[in-house]
Design an enzyme around this catalytic site. Structure first.
Site, PDB file in Angstrom:
ATOM      1  N   ASP A   1     -10.926  26.198  -3.515  1.00 23.92           N
ATOM      2  CA  ASP A   1     -11.504  27.424  -2.949  1.00 23.92           C
ATOM      3  C   ASP A   1     -12.702  27.955  -3.741  1.00 23.92           C
ATOM      4  O   ASP A   1     -12.817  27.762  -4.943  1.00 23.92           O
ATOM      5  CB  ASP A   1     -10.440  28.518  -2.819  1.00 23.92           C
ATOM      6  CG  ASP A   1      -9.692  28.783  -4.139  1.00 23.92           C
ATOM      7  OD1 ASP A   1      -9.455  27.829  -4.897  1.00 23.92           O
ATOM      8  OD2 ASP A   1      -9.359  29.954  -4.399  1.00 23.92           O
TER       9      ASP A   1
ATOM     10  N   GLU B   1      -6.610  29.077  -4.710  1.00 28.61           N
ATOM     11  CA  GLU B   1      -6.112  29.289  -6.076  1.00 28.61           C
ATOM     12  C   GLU B   1      -6.357  30.713  -6.535  1.00 28.61           C
ATOM     13  O   GLU B   1      -5.567  31.304  -7.259  1.00 28.61           O
ATOM     14  CB  GLU B   1      -6.801  28.312  -7.051  1.00 28.61           C
ATOM     15  CG  GLU B   1      -6.273  28.373  -8.487  1.00 28.61           C
ATOM     16  CD  GLU B   1      -6.734  29.586  -9.270  1.00 28.61           C
ATOM     17  OE1 GLU B   1      -5.919  30.152 -10.021  1.00 28.61           O
ATOM     18  OE2 GLU B   1      -7.892  30.003  -9.128  1.00 28.61           O
ATOM     19  N   GLU B   2      -7.520  31.277  -6.110  1.00 27.65           N
ATOM     20  CA  GLU B   2      -7.914  32.603  -6.597  1.00 27.65           C
ATOM     21  C   GLU B   2      -6.883  33.667  -6.209  1.00 27.65           C
ATOM     22  O   GLU B   2      -6.858  34.741  -6.788  1.00 27.65           O
ATOM     23  CB  GLU B   2      -9.297  32.986  -6.049  1.00 27.65           C
ATOM     24  CG  GLU B   2     -10.426  32.098  -6.558  1.00 27.65           C
ATOM     25  CD  GLU B   2     -10.776  32.331  -8.027  1.00 27.65           C
ATOM     26  OE1 GLU B   2     -10.333  33.342  -8.590  1.00 27.65           O
ATOM     27  OE2 GLU B   2     -11.497  31.483  -8.593  1.00 27.65           O
TER      28      GLU B   2
ATOM     29  N   HIS C   1     -17.330  33.358 -12.034  1.00 32.43           N
ATOM     30  CA  HIS C   1     -17.474  34.354 -10.959  1.00 32.43           C
ATOM     31  C   HIS C   1     -18.818  35.098 -11.039  1.00 32.43           C
ATOM     32  O   HIS C   1     -19.048  36.030 -10.278  1.00 32.43           O
ATOM     33  CB  HIS C   1     -16.303  35.360 -10.927  1.00 32.43           C
ATOM     34  CG  HIS C   1     -14.999  34.727 -10.528  1.00 32.43           C
ATOM     35  ND1 HIS C   1     -13.993  35.423  -9.884  1.00 32.43           N
ATOM     36  CD2 HIS C   1     -14.531  33.469 -10.660  1.00 32.43           C
ATOM     37  CE1 HIS C   1     -12.962  34.604  -9.663  1.00 32.43           C
ATOM     38  NE2 HIS C   1     -13.278  33.408 -10.133  1.00 32.43           N
TER      39      HIS C   1
HETATM   40 ZN    ZN Z   1     -11.828  31.945 -10.571  1.00 28.18          ZN
HETATM   41 ZN    ZN Z   2     -10.852  28.962 -11.234  1.00 28.91          ZN
END
Ligand code: ZN
Ligand code: ZN
Length: 391
Positions: free
Chosen positions: A78, A136-137, A363
């Site tokens: 993701d 996953e986030e 991020h």
């Molecule tokens: Zn992340």
């Molecule tokens: Zn990550």
């Protein structure tokens, strides 16, 4: 052909795969394009492929020629809701979505590792499940497990990786014990009774109670838990009220509780129980009703000491002992769910290089990776599997 040569021959493909995923990032639960490419790639390797595991996940099963244990090698697919500010040829074409955590690299590295391992099926005693995890986030590992990921064949161990910009390019960190934080997101809803600020005695003020909870909760970290056991409780949101002269009826507090331990005197449930006790105590004192929920609970990523020790030696053979590092942090990672089921190991692959502009935090809108380290990630996966399955 030796492994390093084989990886070198596949390096262009590796980087092309990563750049393709980078150009076409998809948010959690929406990784359909990525999953389609992964599934087709694994099918071409003659793996048994299962799609739509936990909605958009893909699992490829490689059965070795001899019986033995089953190992998960896991990547996440993701992207995150960030507008990319890099001016690169492989810049995101999906406005407002970006592979700003490096999961594009994880997916590409595991695909190429699968290709190499599938060519060595004859030497493997046991099975490998190549797990391409969605979302996953947020969380998806739990859903994959609920759909039977750990069975048929039953999984004995798991390996995961994260490209890591805080770590210098070319370094690899494999530490023992908890390496990424257990994470509990909490939501506290308070209900009092509203009124005019000129007559506060006629109301029950949830803002004051919320403030007390925020203050009082700090003692969990500083007075209740051994300071050597890393724990944080941080409030990220406090929503209440709409004017200067009105006491609102309700307030909502949200935040995260993180810790870096598993088991021992401070078991994982305890910080949550401590917060509940404080919320209950403050609200009882103030005559305020409350609801406390933990919508997301992810266990810490816990590295099995035996597996970590072995993988550290593997890493020393790949990047040299001088490039080994120790690393742990309180950030959450869904791989913790796997490590709470089976002995597991998670390694960090350094990608931070100021000259290449790859030292922005994860991020960040300028996040990028040093593609020269991708080959190390492939080799780590391949060698981890070979060691575990006794080639
Ligand atoms: Zn992340
Ligand atoms: Zn990550």
């Amino acid at each position: 052909m030796n492994l390093k040569q084989e990886i070198a021959e596949l390096e262009d493909e590796l980087i092309e795969l990563r750049r393709d995923f980078h150009r076409h990032p998809e948010l959690g639960w929406q990784e359909t394009r990525t999953a389609g490419i992964v599934a087709e790639y694994l099918r071409d390797l003659d793996l048994e492929v299962e799609e739509e595991v936990a909605k958009t996940g893909v699992v490829g099963l490689l059965q070795g020629s001899k019986p033995g244990p089953t190992l998960i090698l896991r990547a996440d697919m993701d992207a995150v809701p960030v507008k990319e500010q890099n001016d690169v040829p492989y810049r995101s074409q999906n406005e407002g979505v970006m592979h700003a955590c490096g999961h594009d690299a994880h997916t590409a590295m595991l695909m190429v590792a699968a290709k190499i391992l599938s060519r060595r099926r004859e030497q493997l005693a046991g099975n490998i499940k190549f797990v391409f995890q969605p979302n996953e986030e947020n969380e998806a590992a739990r859903h994959m497990i609920e759909e039977g990921l750990m069975e048929d064949p039953e999984v004995d161990a798991a390996v995961g990786a994260h490209i890591w910009s805080p770590l210098a390019s070319g370094k690899i960190a494999v530490s023992e014990g908890a390496v990424m934080g257990g994470l509990c997101e909490f939501v506290i809803d308070l209900k009092g009774s509203g009124g005019h600020t000129s007559a506060p005695h006629m109301s029950r003020d949830p803002i004051l109670t919320g403030s007390s909870i925020i203050q009082k909760a700090q003692q969990i970290q500083t007075r209740e838990i051994d300071p050597m056991l890393a724990t944080t409780i941080v409030f990220g949101q406090f929503e209440a009220g709409h004017s200067t002269n009105t006491i609102p009826e309700t307030a909502r507090l949200k935040g995260t509780l993180r810790y870096l331990y598993q088991g021992g005197p401070e078991s994982e449930e305890k910080p949550r129980e401590r917060l509940r006790r404080i919320v209950d105590g403050v609200c009882t004192t103030d005559g305020i009703e409350y609801e406390l929920e933990y919508p997301v609970v992810t266990p810490p990523v816990y590295n099995d000491p035996g597996l970590a020790g072995e993988l550290k030696e593997t890493a020393a053979g790949i990047v040299g002992r001088e490039n080994l590092d120790d690393y742990s942090c309180l950030a959450g990672e869904d791989f913790g769910v796997f490590s709470s089921y089976v002995p597991a190991v998670f390694f960090f692959l350094g990608t931070g290089n100021e000259d290449k502009g790859t030292d922005f935090p994860h991020h960040h809108a300028r996040f990028d990776i040093d593609e020269d380290v991708l080959k190390y990630g492939v080799e780590m996966h391949v060698r981890a599997a070979q060691n575990y399955l006794g080639e």
